[in-house]
Design a protein around this motif. Structure first.
Motif, mmCIF file in Angstrom:
data_model
loop_
_atom_site.group_PDB
_atom_site.id
_atom_site.type_symbol
_atom_site.label_atom_id
_atom_site.label_comp_id
_atom_site.label_asym_id
_atom_site.label_seq_id
_atom_site.Cartn_x
_atom_site.Cartn_y
_atom_site.Cartn_z
ATOM 1 N N THR A 138 0.852 -1.181 0.000
ATOM 2 C CA THR A 138 0.000 0.000 0.000
ATOM 3 C C THR A 138 0.890 1.234 0.000
ATOM 4 N N ILE A 139 0.632 2.116 -0.947
ATOM 5 C CA ILE A 139 1.314 3.410 -0.991
ATOM 6 C C ILE A 139 0.290 4.447 -0.552
ATOM 7 N N GLU A 140 0.566 5.099 0.568
ATOM 8 C CA GLU A 140 -0.330 6.125 1.088
ATOM 9 C C GLU A 140 0.216 7.495 0.707
ATOM 10 N N LEU A 141 -0.600 8.263 0.007
ATOM 11 C CA LEU A 141 -0.215 9.598 -0.440
ATOM 12 C C LEU A 141 -0.904 10.644 0.425
ATOM 13 N N SER A 142 -0.222 11.740 0.648
ATOM 14 C CA SER A 142 -0.783 12.808 1.475
ATOM 15 C C SER A 142 -1.964 13.473 0.789
ATOM 16 N N GLU A 143 -2.954 13.822 1.596
ATOM 17 C CA GLU A 143 -4.084 14.588 1.084
ATOM 18 C C GLU A 143 -3.620 16.014 0.823
ATOM 19 N N SER A 144 -4.131 16.602 -0.230
ATOM 20 C CA SER A 144 -3.783 17.978 -0.561
ATOM 21 C C SER A 144 -4.410 18.934 0.449
ATOM 22 N N ALA A 145 -3.709 20.021 0.722
ATOM 23 C CA ALA A 145 -4.229 21.064 1.610
ATOM 24 C C ALA A 145 -4.759 22.256 0.817
ATOM 25 N N ALA A 146 -4.837 22.122 -0.502
ATOM 26 C CA ALA A 146 -5.330 23.228 -1.333
ATOM 27 C C ALA A 146 -6.759 23.582 -0.940
#
Length: 160
Positions: free
Chosen positions: A41-49
């Motif tokens: 599993t590759i977990e990517l950060s949620e955008s803060a835009a």
């Protein structure tokens, strides 16, 4: 063929993470004999835009950057195609037998997937028309990946 789950957002410690880990560990153990590996599993950060379009674009760039070259890209989307577990397993088999280096299953962020990601997908997959929390979708996906390995191996776990 390497199997990957690429997900926007991180699962906290708890029941959902334990369930995902349990199913992926089982898939890894059974998948080796089938020519399947990884189950990572590759977990990517949620955008803060601030704007949803900007969040989807940022998250989309991260997803596209995580995709292995030549992967069969399958994204989870409530508007996608519903597959039986047997058809899901057949999709994995077809990718493996067709020489695909990886099957990458995508779970986007809260705002969905960018058009760039959708354009790269080989299949948009739904687990029904309902909307589910991402933690539950990840657990459901991990279970279907495990179930696919049991179907391909002829194991009695799957009973239609």
């Amino acid at each position: 063929m390497r199997v990957l789950l690429i997900c926007v957002g991180r699962l906290k410690a708890g029941a959902e993470r334990e369930l995902v880990t349990r199913y992926l560990d089982r898939a890894k153990a059974g998948g080796r004999a089938l020519g399947l590996s990884g189950f990572d599993t590759i977990e990517l950060s949620e955008s803060a835009a601030r704007r949803p379009e900007d969040r989807m674009a940022e998250e989309g760039q991260a997803i596209l950057g995580a995709l292995p070259q030549g992967a069969d890209v399958i994204a989870l989307d409530p508007r996608g195609k519903n597959l039986t577990s047997e058809a899901f397993a057949e999709r994995v088999r077809t990718g493996r037998d067709g020489g695909r280096p990886a099957a990458a299953f995508l779970i986007g962020g809260a705002d969905g997937l960018s058009e760039a990601v959708r354009a790269r997908c080989d299949l948009m997959l739904a687990f029904g028309a309902a909307t589910f929390p991402h933690q539950i979708v990840r657990a459901m996906l991990a279970e279907q990946v495990y179930r696919a390995t049991t179907i391909l191996a002829g194991h009695p776990y799957h009973r239609a």
